[in-house]
Write an enzyme that holds these catalytic residues in place. Structure first.
Site, mmCIF file in Angstrom:
data_model
loop_
_atom_site.group_PDB
_atom_site.id
_atom_site.type_symbol
_atom_site.label_atom_id
_atom_site.label_comp_id
_atom_site.label_asym_id
_atom_site.label_seq_id
_atom_site.Cartn_x
_atom_site.Cartn_y
_atom_site.Cartn_z
ATOM 1 C CG LEU A 14 -1.956 -1.086 1.337
ATOM 2 C CD1 LEU A 14 -2.670 -1.013 2.670
ATOM 3 C CD2 LEU A 14 -2.940 -1.013 0.180
ATOM 4 N N GLY A 15 2.021 1.171 0.612
ATOM 5 C CA GLY A 15 2.889 2.339 0.695
ATOM 6 C C GLY A 15 4.227 1.969 1.295
ATOM 7 N N GLY A 17 7.763 3.807 3.354
ATOM 8 C CA GLY A 17 8.423 4.946 3.972
ATOM 9 C C GLY A 17 9.904 4.673 4.113
ATOM 10 C CB ALA A 18 12.573 6.581 5.804
ATOM 11 C CB VAL A 22 1.856 0.198 4.759
ATOM 12 C CG1 VAL A 22 0.450 -0.140 5.225
ATOM 13 C CG2 VAL A 22 2.541 1.119 5.754
ATOM 14 C CG ASP A 132 6.523 12.938 8.812
ATOM 15 O OD1 ASP A 132 6.823 13.892 8.060
ATOM 16 O OD2 ASP A 132 6.682 11.744 8.490
#
Length: 162
Positions: A14-15, A17-18, A22, A132
């Protein structure tokens, strides 16, 4: 093992990040409920700090404009967070995609985000500063209600701190 099965071997991303990815999952034990499973990629000090920050900050919250943490795994090298699934994805996709939302919907999303931040800053038992906020960390549920997510670098403040 249950989360590996729920995500079909962590297949549907789904996604990213650093420090984490997900995945979409379906919980068989909860009548096929869709969830978002955030798996920290590697076990480094930053990941452990992000994991602890996320569990300690969002684990104690409950507000309609925050994504709800449903559970987590902290076994050996595994650091996994399980959240409710947001069917309309990221605010960034809505704002910068092909179809533009109406100004009415944009206003509702902005107000929902503000309500979530007000709750974190003023109404929580311990004040939480998200650190954030950006369109990629605002998710949208079935009704396009704004839900703040990704508390990986959140800061917990004492009552007398500013």
């Amino acid at each position: 093992m249950e989360l590996k099965v729920a995500t079909n071997g962590f297949m549907e991303e789904l996604g990213r990040g650093a420090f984490a990815t997900v995945f979409k999952g379906i919980l068989a034990s909860d009548d096929g409920k869709c969830v978002a499973v955030k798996r920290l990629d590697t076990m480094v000090r930053e990941n452990d700090l992000e994991f602890r920050a996320e569990v300690s900050s969002i684990g104690r919250t409950n507000h309609r404009n925050l994504v709800q943490l449903l559970g987590f795994c902290n076994e050996g090298q595994h650091r996994i967070l399980v959240y409710e699934f947001m069917s309309n994805g990221f605010l960034a996709s809505l704002l910068f995609g092909d179809s533009r939302p109406s100004w009415y919907r944009r206003r509702d999303i902005a107000l929902g985000t503000a309500r979530g931040l007000f709750y974190l800053h003023e109404q929580c038992s311990s004040q939480i500063i998200h650190c954030d906020i950006k369109p990629q960390n605002i998710l949208l549920d079935d009704s396009f209600t704004a839900r703040i997510a990704d508390f990986g670098i959140a800061k917990l403040l004492k009552i007398d701190q500013t």
